[in-house]
Design an enzyme around this catalytic site. Structure first.
Site, mmCIF file in Angstrom:
data_model
loop_
_atom_site.group_PDB
_atom_site.id
_atom_site.type_symbol
_atom_site.label_atom_id
_atom_site.label_comp_id
_atom_site.label_asym_id
_atom_site.label_seq_id
_atom_site.Cartn_x
_atom_site.Cartn_y
_atom_site.Cartn_z
ATOM 1 N N SER A 123 0.795 -1.229 0.000
ATOM 2 C CA SER A 123 0.000 0.000 0.000
ATOM 3 C C SER A 123 0.826 1.277 0.000
ATOM 4 O O SER A 123 0.266 2.367 -0.146
ATOM 5 C CB SER A 123 -0.961 -0.002 1.191
ATOM 6 O OG SER A 123 -2.050 -0.858 0.947
ATOM 7 N N LYS A 126 0.217 3.681 -2.866
ATOM 8 C CA LYS A 126 -0.892 4.636 -2.891
ATOM 9 C C LYS A 126 -0.403 6.077 -2.743
ATOM 10 O O LYS A 126 -1.088 7.013 -3.167
ATOM 11 C CB LYS A 126 -1.902 4.304 -1.797
ATOM 12 C CG LYS A 126 -2.648 2.981 -2.015
ATOM 13 C CD LYS A 126 -3.701 2.778 -0.940
ATOM 14 C CE LYS A 126 -4.517 1.518 -1.167
ATOM 15 N NZ LYS A 126 -3.846 0.315 -0.664
ATOM 16 N N SER A 178 -6.615 3.601 3.410
ATOM 17 C CA SER A 178 -5.866 2.847 2.397
ATOM 18 C C SER A 178 -6.810 1.995 1.541
ATOM 19 O O SER A 178 -6.573 0.809 1.308
ATOM 20 C CB SER A 178 -4.813 1.965 3.078
ATOM 21 O OG SER A 178 -3.948 1.386 2.131
#
Length: 281
Positions: A123, A126, A178
Site C-alpha cells: 500500500s 498509494k 488505504s
C-alpha cells in the site's frame, strides 16, 4: 459503521525525517555495486556505476548510482557528521530488509540499507498514486465506480458499482483507510485504468524514481511491480510538498456515503497524527 486503516500500511510520506522503509516484503533483485563512498543524494543507473557523493535526494546524472556509490551496496550506509560516529551516535539495528532515512527538507540521505533493491510496494504505492492523480483530477467532480473497482478485494471503502462518488471523497478514503477500491476508481477516473497507470508511472519517472514500476494503483501484488526504499523517499518527499495530499492524509476521520443513505466513518490509523499532532506531521 467504522472502517479503519490497516495498521501494517506503511505511512511512507509521514516520517518527520522522511523515512521510507520496506520490511521483509520480498527478496530484492540484485543491484549492481561498484565502489564504497559516503551515502548522499539519490539518483541511480541500472549499471550501478559510481558517482561523486552529492548529498541531496535529487539530481545526479542518470548514468550514476543514485544517491552516490555507497548506495549501490546492500549493506547499511550511514552519513555520520564528520565521517566517524561516537559510540553513542551509532545507528541502532534496524529490523528491515531495506530502508532509507533522509532529511525531508534538504533531501540529505542520513542512512540507508539496500536502497535500490527491488521490493513489492504493497500500500505504500498509494502515495505515488495520490501525488500523480491529485493534480489531474478535479476534487469536486464525480466518477462512477466500475465493477472492477467495486469488486477489488479487500475493497475497504465498500464502493458500489454504478454509484457516483466525488473525487474528494475517494482521495479521502484512499489516504485515511488505504482503500484499494478507491485507488482503482481514481485511476479509472482519468479516462481508463491504463491511462491512470500511465500517469502514475510517468510521475515516478519524473521524480527519477527509476526503481519503480507500478502495475496496480493500490499496490496489490502484480507481476513486474516493484519499488525501492530510495524511490519511496523520493515519492515521500514530493508528497510532503503537496498541500492537497497532506490535507487528505492528515484527516483524522471522515464520513463516507458508500451506499444511498448509508454512511460509514473512515478512521485514520496513523498513530503519529494522534501522538504528536497534525501540525507536526
Amino acid at each position: 459503521m467504522t472502517r479503519r486503516r490497516r495498521p501494517w500500511v506503511a505511512a511512507a510520506a509521514l516520517g518527520l525525517a522522511g523515512l521510507a522503509a520496506l520490511s521483509g516484503l520480498a527478496t530484492p533483485s540484485a543491484q549492481a555495486a561498484s565502489s564504497a563512498q559516503a551515502a548522499s543524494s539519490p539518483t541511480r543507473s541500472p549499471s550501478g556505476r559510481s558517482s561523486p557523493d552529492a548529498g541531496t535526494l535529487n539530481a545526479t546524472p542518470a548514468d550514476a548510482t543514485q544517491g552516490g556509490a555507497k548506495l549501490a551496496y546492500r549493506n547499511t550506509a550511514v552519513n555520520y557528521p564528520g565521517g566517524q560516529p561516537a559510540k553513542s551516535d551509532k545507528l541502532p539495528r534496524v529490523p528491515a530488509s531495506a530502508f532509507l532515512v533522509a532529511d525531508a527538507g534538504t533531501g540529505q540521505v542520513l542512512a540507508a540499507k539496500d536502497a535500490h533493491g527491488y521490493y513489492r510496494p504493497a500500500s505504500t504505492l498509494k502515495v505515488l498514486t495520490a501525488i500523480s492523480l491529485i493534480p489531474v483530477l478535479n476534487p469536486d467532480a464525480t466518477t462512477v465506480a466500475s465493477q472492477q473497482a467495486a469488486h477489488t478485494e479487500p475493497n475497504d471503502a465498500g464502493l458500489v458499482a454504478g454509484r457516483r462518488y466525488t473525487i474528494h471523497n475517494l482521495f479521502t478514503a484512499l489516504l485515511t483507510i488505504s482503500a484499494n477500491d478507491a485507488a482503482v476508481a481514481l485511476a479509472q477516473a482519468t479516462g481508463s485504468l491504463a491511462k491512470g497507470m500511465a500517469l502514475i508511472n510517468a510521475e515516478a519517472h519524473h521524480l527519477q524514481a527509476y526503481d519503480t514500476v507500478a502495475v496496480q494503483p493500490n499496490g496489490l501484488d502484480a507481476p513486474g511491480q516493484h519499488i525501492s526504499a530510495y524511490d519511496e523517499a523520493l515519492i515521500a518527499r514530493q508528497a510532503l510538498a503537496n498541500r492537497s495530499f497532506l490535507g487528505y492524509d492528515r484527516t483524522l476521520s471522515a464520513r463516507f456515503e458508500d451506499k444511498p443513505k448509508h454512511w460509514v466513518t473512515l478512521v485514520n490509523q496513523n498513530q503519529m497524527l494522534f501522538k504528536i499532532g497534525r501540525a507536526h506531521v
